[in-house]
Write a protein that holds these residues in place. Structure first.
Motif, mmCIF file in Angstrom:
data_model
loop_
_atom_site.group_PDB
_atom_site.id
_atom_site.type_symbol
_atom_site.label_atom_id
_atom_site.label_comp_id
_atom_site.label_asym_id
_atom_site.label_seq_id
_atom_site.Cartn_x
_atom_site.Cartn_y
_atom_site.Cartn_z
ATOM 1 N N ALA A 85 0.836 -1.203 0.000
ATOM 2 C CA ALA A 85 0.000 0.000 0.000
ATOM 3 C C ALA A 85 0.871 1.254 0.000
ATOM 4 C CB ALA A 85 -0.937 -0.011 1.205
ATOM 5 N N GLU A 86 1.940 1.232 0.762
ATOM 6 C CA GLU A 86 2.841 2.392 0.810
ATOM 7 C C GLU A 86 3.504 2.629 -0.548
ATOM 8 O OE1 GLU A 86 4.056 2.133 5.544
ATOM 9 O OE2 GLU A 86 5.244 1.007 4.076
ATOM 10 N N ARG A 87 3.911 1.557 -1.216
ATOM 11 C CA ARG A 87 4.510 1.705 -2.554
ATOM 12 C C ARG A 87 3.488 2.251 -3.551
ATOM 13 N NH1 ARG A 87 6.738 -3.217 -1.114
ATOM 14 N NH2 ARG A 87 5.271 -4.356 -2.427
ATOM 15 N N LEU A 88 2.264 1.748 -3.485
ATOM 16 C CA LEU A 88 1.214 2.245 -4.376
ATOM 17 C C LEU A 88 0.926 3.727 -4.101
ATOM 18 C CD1 LEU A 88 -1.209 -0.802 -4.321
ATOM 19 C CD2 LEU A 88 -0.049 0.121 -6.344
ATOM 20 N N ALA A 89 0.908 4.100 -2.845
ATOM 21 C CA ALA A 89 0.674 5.498 -2.490
ATOM 22 C C ALA A 89 1.766 6.389 -3.064
ATOM 23 C CB ALA A 89 0.596 5.656 -0.976
ATOM 24 N N ASN A 90 2.996 5.925 -3.017
ATOM 25 C CA ASN A 90 4.093 6.690 -3.610
ATOM 26 C C ASN A 90 3.921 6.811 -5.118
ATOM 27 O OD1 ASN A 90 5.426 7.225 -1.209
ATOM 28 N ND2 ASN A 90 6.649 5.365 -1.316
ATOM 29 N N PRO A 93 0.376 12.151 -3.649
ATOM 30 C CA PRO A 93 -0.667 12.667 -2.759
ATOM 31 C C PRO A 93 -1.965 13.029 -3.483
ATOM 32 C CG PRO A 93 1.433 13.686 -2.250
ATOM 33 C CD PRO A 93 1.636 12.875 -3.499
ATOM 34 N N GLU A 94 -1.853 13.680 -4.632
ATOM 35 C CA GLU A 94 -3.058 14.087 -5.347
ATOM 36 C C GLU A 94 -3.825 12.881 -5.877
ATOM 37 O OE1 GLU A 94 0.083 15.258 -6.333
ATOM 38 O OE2 GLU A 94 -0.070 16.979 -5.005
ATOM 39 N N GLY A 95 -3.121 11.832 -6.252
ATOM 40 C CA GLY A 95 -3.756 10.635 -6.775
ATOM 41 C C GLY A 95 -4.515 9.841 -5.731
ATOM 42 N N LEU A 96 -4.192 10.068 -4.458
ATOM 43 C CA LEU A 96 -4.895 9.352 -3.394
ATOM 44 C C LEU A 96 -6.339 9.814 -3.261
ATOM 45 C CD1 LEU A 96 -2.152 9.262 -0.624
ATOM 46 C CD2 LEU A 96 -2.807 7.443 -2.216
ATOM 47 N N GLY A 97 -6.630 10.994 -3.782
ATOM 48 C CA GLY A 97 -7.990 11.508 -3.731
ATOM 49 C C GLY A 97 -8.859 11.010 -4.860
ATOM 50 N N ALA A 137 -8.821 3.451 -4.124
ATOM 51 C CA ALA A 137 -9.186 2.029 -4.088
ATOM 52 C C ALA A 137 -7.954 1.134 -4.183
ATOM 53 C CB ALA A 137 -10.166 1.706 -5.214
ATOM 54 N N ALA A 138 -7.015 1.499 -5.040
ATOM 55 C CA ALA A 138 -5.809 0.681 -5.219
ATOM 56 C C ALA A 138 -4.984 0.622 -3.943
ATOM 57 C CB ALA A 138 -4.961 1.229 -6.367
ATOM 58 N N VAL A 139 -4.864 1.734 -3.252
ATOM 59 C CA VAL A 139 -4.067 1.784 -2.026
ATOM 60 C C VAL A 139 -4.837 1.153 -0.871
ATOM 61 C CG1 VAL A 139 -2.938 3.329 -0.378
ATOM 62 C CG2 VAL A 139 -2.772 3.794 -2.824
#
Length: 94
Positions: free
Chosen positions: A58-63, A67-71, A77-79
């Motif tokens: 999840a941390e790698r996907l978040a990177n 930050p903007e993609g997490l919204g 959903a992916a993270v």
């Protein structure tokens, strides 16, 4: 470890309705998940290898999403998927 898991679950209870809210929620979940990962590794890295691996994923996907993609719906959903899998693993295997 129990405290870190409870803190993560408390953070994960909320929902979001817009991109900034989803980004904020996911960032909170990731901070809590990191604390959970550290607690699991401190308790028994071999026993809790699977949820540790899932949180790291999840941390790698978040990177990757940033930050903007997490919204975004897809980024969130992916993270969130590996985080949910880690908590499910703990519920079944602890």
């Amino acid at each position: 470890m129990d405290e870190a898991l409870a803190a993560y679950q408390k953070t994960a209870v909320g929902g979001c309705t817009d991109a900034p809210g989803c980004q904020e929620l996911m960032e909170s979940k990731l901070r809590a998940a990191k604390k959970l990962r550290i607690a699991l590794a401190a308790e028994d890295q071999a026993e809790f290898g699977e949820p540790i691996r899932l949180v790291r994923r999840a941390e790698r996907l978040a990177n990757r999403y940033g930050p903007e993609g997490l919204g975004s719906r897809g980024g969130y959903a992916a993270v969130d998927e590996p985080l949910r899998e880690a908590v499910s693993w703990l519920a079944v295997n602890r």
